[in-house]
Design a protein around this motif. Structure first.
Motif, PDB file in Angstrom:
ATOM      1  N   ILE A 227      69.599 -75.520  20.880  1.00 27.17           N
ATOM      2  CA  ILE A 227      68.445 -76.402  20.685  1.00 27.17           C
ATOM      3  C   ILE A 227      67.224 -75.830  21.382  1.00 27.17           C
ATOM      4  N   ALA A 228      67.406 -75.278  22.596  1.00 23.10           N
ATOM      5  CA  ALA A 228      66.294 -74.686  23.337  1.00 23.10           C
ATOM      6  C   ALA A 228      65.694 -73.497  22.585  1.00 23.10           C
ATOM      7  N   LYS A 229      66.553 -72.685  21.979  1.00 25.92           N
ATOM      8  CA  LYS A 229      66.054 -71.544  21.196  1.00 25.92           C
ATOM      9  C   LYS A 229      65.307 -72.014  19.949  1.00 25.92           C
ATOM     10  N   ASN A 230      65.767 -73.110  19.355  1.00 24.15           N
ATOM     11  CA  ASN A 230      65.080 -73.674  18.196  1.00 24.15           C
ATOM     12  C   ASN A 230      63.699 -74.194  18.578  1.00 24.15           C
ATOM     13  N   ILE A 231      63.597 -74.801  19.766  1.00 27.77           N
ATOM     14  CA  ILE A 231      62.290 -75.255  20.266  1.00 27.77           C
ATOM     15  C   ILE A 231      61.357 -74.077  20.453  1.00 27.77           C
ATOM     16  N   GLU A 232      61.880 -72.984  21.009  1.00 24.83           N
ATOM     17  CA  GLU A 232      61.051 -71.788  21.204  1.00 24.83           C
ATOM     18  C   GLU A 232      60.528 -71.246  19.874  1.00 24.83           C
ATOM     19  N   LYS A 233      61.410 -71.209  18.880  1.00 20.22           N
ATOM     20  CA  LYS A 233      61.005 -70.723  17.552  1.00 20.22           C
ATOM     21  C   LYS A 233      59.907 -71.598  16.962  1.00 20.22           C
ATOM     22  N   ASN A 234      60.056 -72.909  17.067  1.00 23.95           N
ATOM     23  CA  ASN A 234      59.065 -73.832  16.508  1.00 23.95           C
ATOM     24  C   ASN A 234      57.720 -73.707  17.216  1.00 23.95           C
TER      25      ASN A 234
END
Length: 260
Positions: A247-254
């Motif tokens: 989830i943290a990596k997805n936040i970074e991507k967004n």
């Protein structure tokens, strides 16, 4: 399960072959106790499993809230800010909050690589997520003083800033408030005692088929308790824990997409 099967076989042999208690009515009446206690143990296990799942789901909702908060903050800043350096700062710092919180909940060390391109120092002896939130708010306040953000825009950004701390506090509450040990220990003892007495009553009705029946009942009851233990602490590295790192990596991507 293997030991329970061996135990059931020994009890069945003793009652049917050695003691020959098949005509003893008071032994047959043990099944009445199991019928009454079965209802009680089912209620306890349902409550136990639901309580553990509520903790897991509450953790997932909080991380979903963190995703939305990070996106909203990045979206608003991408429109408000015009300077590329300011956007680059938030592109790095906003997703770092999720990464730091994920490691904070797992009691892991925070990698300094998260802040290579940002003028930000983390004191590992202090509350790390609070330091990231402080750095974000401090930068926004500096931009307000520099007239890059208006007073109305500062008010708009305040809700996202507050949400960071709310999510962190909720996750810490789940992590630091385990299910009372006495409650969990009582259910384990109850299951153990219930299963150990099952062969005594049902062996007259099932014969040696009582062995697989008791093993299966033990499997079901013990599995429910183990499932509850597995999910009651959702912030770990077990297969059934929340995928906070993903989830943290997805936040970074967004955030990178929004602030580029």
């Amino acid at each position: 399960m293997l030991l329970i099967g061996i135990y059931s076989g020994i009890v069945a042999y003793l009652e049917l072959e050695y003691w020959q208690l098949s005509d003893t009515s008071y032994v047959k009446n043990i099944t009445i106790m199991h019928n009454m206690l079965g209802f009680v143990i089912s209620l306890l296990l349902v409550f136990r499993t639901n309580t553990a799942y509520d903790r897991w789901w509450e953790g997932r909702k909080q991380w979903g809230n963190l995703v939305n908060t990070s996106r909203n903050l990045a979206l608003k800043l991408s429109v408000i800010l015009q300077d590329k350096d300011d956007k680059a700062y938030f592109k790095k710092v906003i997703p770092s909050y999720a990464s730091v919180l994920e490691k904070h909940l797992k009691n892991k060390e925070v990698s300094l690589q998260l802040f290579e391109d940002v003028d930000l120092e983390i004191d590992h002896q202090k509350h790390k997520p609070n330091q990231i939130a402080h750095a974000i708010f401090n930068k926004i306040n500096e931009l307000y003083k520099a007239k890059k953000i208006s007073g109305d825009e500062l008010i708009i950004l305040n809700s996202e800033m507050q949400s960071f701390t709310d999510v962190c506090g909720s996750c810490e509450r789940i992590k630091n408030t385990p299910i009372p040990y006495s409650y969990s220990a009582f259910i384990k003892k109850f299951i153990f005692a219930y299963v150990l007495t099952l062969p005594f009553g049902y062996v007259f009705q099932l014969g040696y088929y009582v062995i697989p029946v008791v093993v299966f009942i033990f499997y079901v009851l013990a599995s429910l308790e183990l499932i509850a233990e597995e999910i009651e602490d959702p912030f770990g590295d077990d297969p059934n824990d929340l995928p906070t790192e993903k989830i943290a990596k997805n936040i970074e991507k967004n955030c990178i997409e929004l602030l580029n």
